[in-house]
Design a protein around this motif. Structure first.
Motif, PDB file in Angstrom:
ATOM      1  N   GLN A  41       0.829  -1.212   0.000  1.00 21.15           N
ATOM      2  CA  GLN A  41       0.000   0.000   0.000  1.00 21.15           C
ATOM      3  C   GLN A  41       0.861   1.259   0.000  1.00 21.15           C
ATOM      4  O   GLN A  41       0.576   2.219  -0.721  1.00 21.15           O
ATOM      5  N   GLU A  42       1.924   1.255   0.810  1.00 19.12           N
ATOM      6  CA  GLU A  42       2.814   2.411   0.837  1.00 19.12           C
ATOM      7  C   GLU A  42       3.517   2.596  -0.502  1.00 19.12           C
ATOM      8  O   GLU A  42       3.697   3.732  -0.980  1.00 19.12           O
ATOM      9  N   GLY A  43       3.906   1.491  -1.135  1.00 19.92           N
ATOM     10  CA  GLY A  43       4.520   1.590  -2.452  1.00 19.92           C
ATOM     11  C   GLY A  43       3.558   2.152  -3.486  1.00 19.92           C
ATOM     12  O   GLY A  43       3.952   2.937  -4.355  1.00 19.92           O
ATOM     13  N   PHE A  44       2.279   1.794  -3.374  1.00 19.27           N
ATOM     14  CA  PHE A  44       1.285   2.330  -4.288  1.00 19.27           C
ATOM     15  C   PHE A  44       1.113   3.834  -4.084  1.00 19.27           C
ATOM     16  O   PHE A  44       0.987   4.594  -5.055  1.00 19.27           O
ATOM     17  N   GLN A  45       1.142   4.283  -2.830  1.00 19.26           N
ATOM     18  CA  GLN A  45       1.036   5.711  -2.558  1.00 19.26           C
ATOM     19  C   GLN A  45       2.250   6.469  -3.100  1.00 19.26           C
ATOM     20  O   GLN A  45       2.114   7.578  -3.643  1.00 19.26           O
ATOM     21  N   GLN A  46       3.437   5.880  -2.965  1.00 17.75           N
ATOM     22  CA  GLN A  46       4.627   6.517  -3.529  1.00 17.75           C
ATOM     23  C   GLN A  46       4.542   6.601  -5.050  1.00 17.75           C
ATOM     24  O   GLN A  46       4.966   7.586  -5.663  1.00 17.75           O
ATOM     25  N   LEU A  47       3.993   5.558  -5.657  1.00 16.43           N
ATOM     26  CA  LEU A  47       3.834   5.569  -7.109  1.00 16.43           C
ATOM     27  C   LEU A  47       2.868   6.664  -7.546  1.00 16.43           C
ATOM     28  O   LEU A  47       3.093   7.349  -8.547  1.00 16.43           O
ATOM     29  N   LEU A  48       1.795   6.859  -6.779  1.00 15.84           N
ATOM     30  CA  LEU A  48       0.857   7.930  -7.095  1.00 15.84           C
ATOM     31  C   LEU A  48       1.510   9.304  -6.931  1.00 15.84           C
ATOM     32  O   LEU A  48       1.291  10.217  -7.742  1.00 15.84           O
ATOM     33  N   ALA A  49       2.321   9.442  -5.866  1.00 12.11           N
ATOM     34  CA  ALA A  49       3.014  10.719  -5.663  1.00 12.11           C
ATOM     35  C   ALA A  49       3.978  11.015  -6.806  1.00 12.11           C
ATOM     36  O   ALA A  49       4.105  12.158  -7.259  1.00 12.11           O
ATOM     37  N   TRP A  50       4.660   9.974  -7.275  1.00  9.67           N
ATOM     38  CA  TRP A  50       5.571  10.178  -8.412  1.00  9.67           C
ATOM     39  C   TRP A  50       4.804  10.523  -9.682  1.00  9.67           C
ATOM     40  O   TRP A  50       5.255  11.318 -10.501  1.00  9.67           O
ATOM     41  N   ALA A  51       3.614   9.948  -9.834  1.00  9.03           N
ATOM     42  CA  ALA A  51       2.824  10.221 -11.032  1.00  9.03           C
ATOM     43  C   ALA A  51       2.393  11.683 -11.100  1.00  9.03           C
ATOM     44  O   ALA A  51       2.178  12.221 -12.189  1.00  9.03           O
ATOM     45  N   LEU A  91      10.117  -1.047  -3.890  1.00 14.88           N
ATOM     46  CA  LEU A  91      10.121   0.415  -3.962  1.00 14.88           C
ATOM     47  C   LEU A  91      10.137   1.025  -2.567  1.00 14.88           C
ATOM     48  O   LEU A  91      10.858   1.999  -2.317  1.00 14.88           O
ATOM     49  N   VAL A  92       9.365   0.457  -1.650  1.00 16.74           N
ATOM     50  CA  VAL A  92       9.315   0.989  -0.290  1.00 16.74           C
ATOM     51  C   VAL A  92      10.582   0.641   0.484  1.00 16.74           C
ATOM     52  O   VAL A  92      11.155   1.488   1.182  1.00 16.74           O
ATOM     53  N   ALA A  93      11.030  -0.592   0.357  1.00 18.30           N
ATOM     54  CA  ALA A  93      12.146  -1.054   1.190  1.00 18.30           C
ATOM     55  C   ALA A  93      13.506  -0.651   0.660  1.00 18.30           C
ATOM     56  O   ALA A  93      14.414  -0.359   1.449  1.00 18.30           O
ATOM     57  N   ASN A  94      13.681  -0.630  -0.657  1.00 16.30           N
ATOM     58  CA  ASN A  94      15.013  -0.448  -1.226  1.00 16.30           C
ATOM     59  C   ASN A  94      15.133   0.715  -2.203  1.00 16.30           C
ATOM     60  O   ASN A  94      16.223   0.969  -2.697  1.00 16.30           O
ATOM     61  N   GLY A  95      14.041   1.365  -2.547  1.00 17.96           N
ATOM     62  CA  GLY A  95      14.126   2.499  -3.438  1.00 17.96           C
ATOM     63  C   GLY A  95      13.775   2.167  -4.874  1.00 17.96           C
ATOM     64  O   GLY A  95      13.614   0.995  -5.248  1.00 17.96           O
ATOM     65  N   PRO A  96      13.665   3.178  -5.727  1.00 16.85           N
ATOM     66  CA  PRO A  96      13.212   2.973  -7.112  1.00 16.85           C
ATOM     67  C   PRO A  96      14.177   2.162  -7.970  1.00 16.85           C
ATOM     68  O   PRO A  96      13.740   1.413  -8.844  1.00 16.85           O
ATOM     69  N   VAL A  97      15.483   2.317  -7.741  1.00 19.79           N
ATOM     70  CA  VAL A  97      16.446   1.570  -8.554  1.00 19.79           C
ATOM     71  C   VAL A  97      16.292   0.071  -8.309  1.00 19.79           C
ATOM     72  O   VAL A  97      16.252  -0.739  -9.244  1.00 19.79           O
ATOM     73  N   ASN A  98      16.186  -0.304  -7.045  1.00 19.50           N
ATOM     74  CA  ASN A  98      16.002  -1.711  -6.716  1.00 19.50           C
ATOM     75  C   ASN A  98      14.681  -2.233  -7.264  1.00 19.50           C
ATOM     76  O   ASN A  98      14.593  -3.382  -7.710  1.00 19.50           O
ATOM     77  N   ALA A  99      13.655  -1.387  -7.239  1.00 19.13           N
ATOM     78  CA  ALA A  99      12.359  -1.806  -7.790  1.00 19.13           C
ATOM     79  C   ALA A  99      12.468  -2.080  -9.282  1.00 19.13           C
ATOM     80  O   ALA A  99      11.852  -3.023  -9.793  1.00 19.13           O
ATOM     81  N   LEU A 100      13.240  -1.271  -9.993  1.00 18.20           N
ATOM     82  CA  LEU A 100      13.436  -1.515 -11.424  1.00 18.20           C
ATOM     83  C   LEU A 100      14.173  -2.830 -11.657  1.00 18.20           C
ATOM     84  O   LEU A 100      13.856  -3.557 -12.607  1.00 18.20           O
ATOM     85  N   PHE A 101      15.137  -3.146 -10.800  1.00 17.51           N
ATOM     86  CA  PHE A 101      15.819  -4.438 -10.924  1.00 17.51           C
ATOM     87  C   PHE A 101      14.842  -5.597 -10.694  1.00 17.51           C
ATOM     88  O   PHE A 101      14.923  -6.633 -11.361  1.00 17.51           O
TER      89      PHE A 101
END
Length: 385
Positions: A129-139, A289-299
């Motif tokens: 849920q927190e990752g989804f909120q961060q994704l919305l904030a980035w959008a 995305l929440v635990a390790n950041g956007p770069v790790n999420a892309l990996f």
């Protein structure tokens, strides 16, 4: 002008009258529009029959669902039963061994799911849920605008449903659902026992009304159904296990938390073609995305894509062959219809049932001869090339 007009001879008139009397009367259904109307009427009748069958199955779902699942499991373990019978193992003993194996596998899988998700489900949900909120904030930082009010309305509607009396009543009805589940589980074991032990005899009994070419076609349909269902469950389980192990190793290397429950969810969602792998990848990326950041999420997204490509281009062709060769468009339509009709269970059964129907079409007129309307034409090869 009447001076030059010659009346037809009486013999010509008589022949014309006889020919008209011999010609069948013109029917309203013989022209193109009439034939189209007949086809439309046939389609309507087939749709009504299909709706009636679905309605009856839903009314007697306590019996229909265990029956379908027992057929799937019996088809999956048919090679093992045939091997034991060929090597002199008594039918009853082979049935007991196979049945205990199936029950042990299902029990072990259920225990693994409960153990992996029970203590970490809240963390998994909160991080997703927190990752989804961060994704919305980035959008919101994108150059094009996204209507935040519409997103808030969707989220509010979802929250209202969860806290509504309807959802609560459904949760209260869980006791009845558990009772139905236990009844279905017992019935599944009983039906599966008879399918494993007396499957060939039961099928021979069902074939008694058929004669000649109809009997041959019915035998082809039965054999094809068993092959398709067995190949599907064995191949999908193997592919799901490889997917889960691959994602688990990738999450460990990338040091993403909650690797075990994510891997378990990957295994479960792998039984839903196309859509399941996408949902699992999104969930794993949100946690990363929440635990390790956007770069790790892309990996993580890259690892999911790599595993899916390995599955689609290597594992499925090797493990399933052409048994489950369905176009992605057909799979998506089947999943949508199955979900609308039967919920989660309909989603899981939609693709194998569709594959069985297509397999039956492929052997309708012969072992390797599809129905006439489904036979490929010469121009089809040009389109594929």
């Amino acid at each position: 002008m009447s001076l030059f007009r010659r009346d037809p001879a009486p013999e010509t008139v008589a022949r014309a009258i006889d020919a008209a009397s011999d010609r069948p009367p013109q029917s309203l259904w013989s022209d193109g529009f009439g034939r189209l109307s007949m086809r439309a009427l046939q389609v309507i009748i087939l749709v009504i029959v299909a709706i009636g069958v679905v309605y009856v199955l839903r009314v007697v779902s306590v019996v229909a669902i265990p029956l379908i699942l027992a057929l799937i499991f019996a088809s999956a373990f048919a090679p093992a039963m045939n091997w034991m019978r060929r090597h002199g193992v008594p039918s009853l003993l082979a049935t007991i061994i196979t049945l205990l194996t199936i029950v042990a596998l299902l029990t072990g899988l259920t225990w693994l799911i409960v153990w992996a998700v029970r203590d970490q489900w809240d963390d998994l949900y909160s991080q997703a849920q927190e990752g989804f909120q961060q994704l919305l904030a980035w959008a919101q930082t994108l150059p094009f605008s996204i209507d935040q009010s519409q997103i808030d309305e969707w989220l509010g509607a979802l929250g209202d449903f969860v806290t509504s009396a309807q959802f609560g009543s459904g949760a209260i009805a869980g006791v009845s659902a558990v009772a139905s589940f236990l009844t279905g589980a017992v019935l599944l074991v009983v039906i599966l026992f008879f399918f494993l032990k007396d499957g060939p005899r039961l099928w021979a009994f069902l074939l008694r009304p058929f004669r000649g070419s109809d009997e041959d076609r019915a035998r082809r349909i039965g054999d094809k159904t068993v092959v398709v269902l067995g190949s599907y469950i064995r191949g999908t389980a193997a592919v799901a296990a490889v997917d889960a192990i691959g994602i688990y190793i990738a999450l460990l290397i990338l040091q993403v938390p909650l690797a075990i429950p994510l891997a378990v969810l990957v295994f479960l969602l792998a039984f839903i073609p196309i859509v399941g792998a996408t949902l699992a990848g999104i969930l794993a990326a949100l946690v990363a995305l929440v635990a390790n950041g956007p770069v790790n999420a892309l990996f993580v997204v890259g690892a999911v894509i790599l595993v899916n490509q390995l599955e689609g281009n290597f594992l499925q062709p090797v493990l399933m062959g052409r048994t489950m060769k369905l176009h992605a468009f057909v799979v998506l339509i089947a999943l949508t219809a199955g979900t609308a009709i039967g919920g989660i269970l309909g989603t899981l059964l939609a693709v194998p049932i569709t594959a069985v129907v297509w397999g039956i079409v492929q052997v309708w007129d012969g072992p390797n001869l599809p129905a006439r309307w489904a036979r490929p034409k010469a121009r089809d090869a040009e389109l594929r090339s």
